[in-house]
Design a protein around this motif. Sequence first.
Motif, mmCIF file in Angstrom:
data_model
loop_
_atom_site.group_PDB
_atom_site.id
_atom_site.type_symbol
_atom_site.label_atom_id
_atom_site.label_comp_id
_atom_site.label_asym_id
_atom_site.label_seq_id
_atom_site.Cartn_x
_atom_site.Cartn_y
_atom_site.Cartn_z
ATOM 1 N N HIS A 34 0.841 -1.190 0.000
ATOM 2 C CA HIS A 34 0.000 0.000 0.000
ATOM 3 C C HIS A 34 0.877 1.241 0.000
ATOM 4 O O HIS A 34 2.069 1.176 0.295
ATOM 5 N N ILE A 35 0.286 2.359 -0.367
ATOM 6 C CA ILE A 35 0.995 3.637 -0.334
ATOM 7 C C ILE A 35 1.406 3.894 1.114
ATOM 8 O O ILE A 35 0.620 3.672 2.036
ATOM 9 N N GLU A 36 2.648 4.345 1.285
ATOM 10 C CA GLU A 36 3.142 4.551 2.649
ATOM 11 C C GLU A 36 2.206 5.435 3.445
ATOM 12 O O GLU A 36 1.630 6.374 2.911
ATOM 13 N N ILE A 75 -7.924 2.720 -12.455
ATOM 14 C CA ILE A 75 -9.117 3.477 -12.860
ATOM 15 C C ILE A 75 -10.385 2.619 -12.896
ATOM 16 O O ILE A 75 -11.423 3.046 -12.390
ATOM 17 N N PRO A 76 -10.373 1.388 -13.454
ATOM 18 C CA PRO A 76 -11.615 0.606 -13.475
ATOM 19 C C PRO A 76 -12.105 0.168 -12.087
ATOM 20 O O PRO A 76 -13.277 -0.101 -11.905
ATOM 21 N N GLU A 100 -6.311 6.910 -10.304
ATOM 22 C CA GLU A 100 -5.379 6.008 -10.993
ATOM 23 C C GLU A 100 -4.881 4.874 -10.095
ATOM 24 O O GLU A 100 -4.433 3.844 -10.581
ATOM 25 N N GLY A 101 -4.943 5.057 -8.799
ATOM 26 C CA GLY A 101 -4.678 3.994 -7.846
ATOM 27 C C GLY A 101 -3.230 3.557 -7.701
ATOM 28 O O GLY A 101 -2.307 4.146 -8.259
ATOM 29 N N ILE A 102 -3.062 2.477 -6.942
ATOM 30 C CA ILE A 102 -1.718 2.034 -6.584
ATOM 31 C C ILE A 102 -0.916 1.564 -7.793
ATOM 32 O O ILE A 102 0.308 1.690 -7.805
ATOM 33 N N GLU A 103 -1.565 1.062 -8.831
ATOM 34 C CA GLU A 103 -0.814 0.645 -10.020
ATOM 35 C C GLU A 103 -0.052 1.840 -10.606
ATOM 36 O O GLU A 103 1.122 1.733 -10.955
#
Length: 117
Positions: A34-36, A75-76, A100-103
């Motif tokens: 996950h994002i820090e 995004i999806p 846009e998320g973690i990807e």
Amino acid sequence: MVPLIARQELKAAIDAGKITVVDTMPVNYYEKEHIETAVNIPGFPYETAAESTRQHAPTVLPDKDATIVVYCANIPCRNSEFVGAELLNLGYENVYKYREGIEDWVEAGLPTESSHE
């Protein structure tokens, strides 16, 4: 609809310590990466996202005035939309979505962490 935040804005806000980041992926995905600094409110399956948000928000997001950014995989993925919308319903004032998320975050080479470290 939850307003959007761009990657650069999100990174700057994290660096400044002015934001609470919420990973809306299932727990096993969150624990893997996950994002820090992100906390977790699972938004999947979609049918239980609102209930999950109501259950977890008081503990992981005690300040309803805090600036909060929700994200999921890409995004999806709709987890963050469901969790973000429910946070707004619960009276959180400053909720944004990193669509846009973690990807996208990982592709940009930005830091992540794991709960298994």
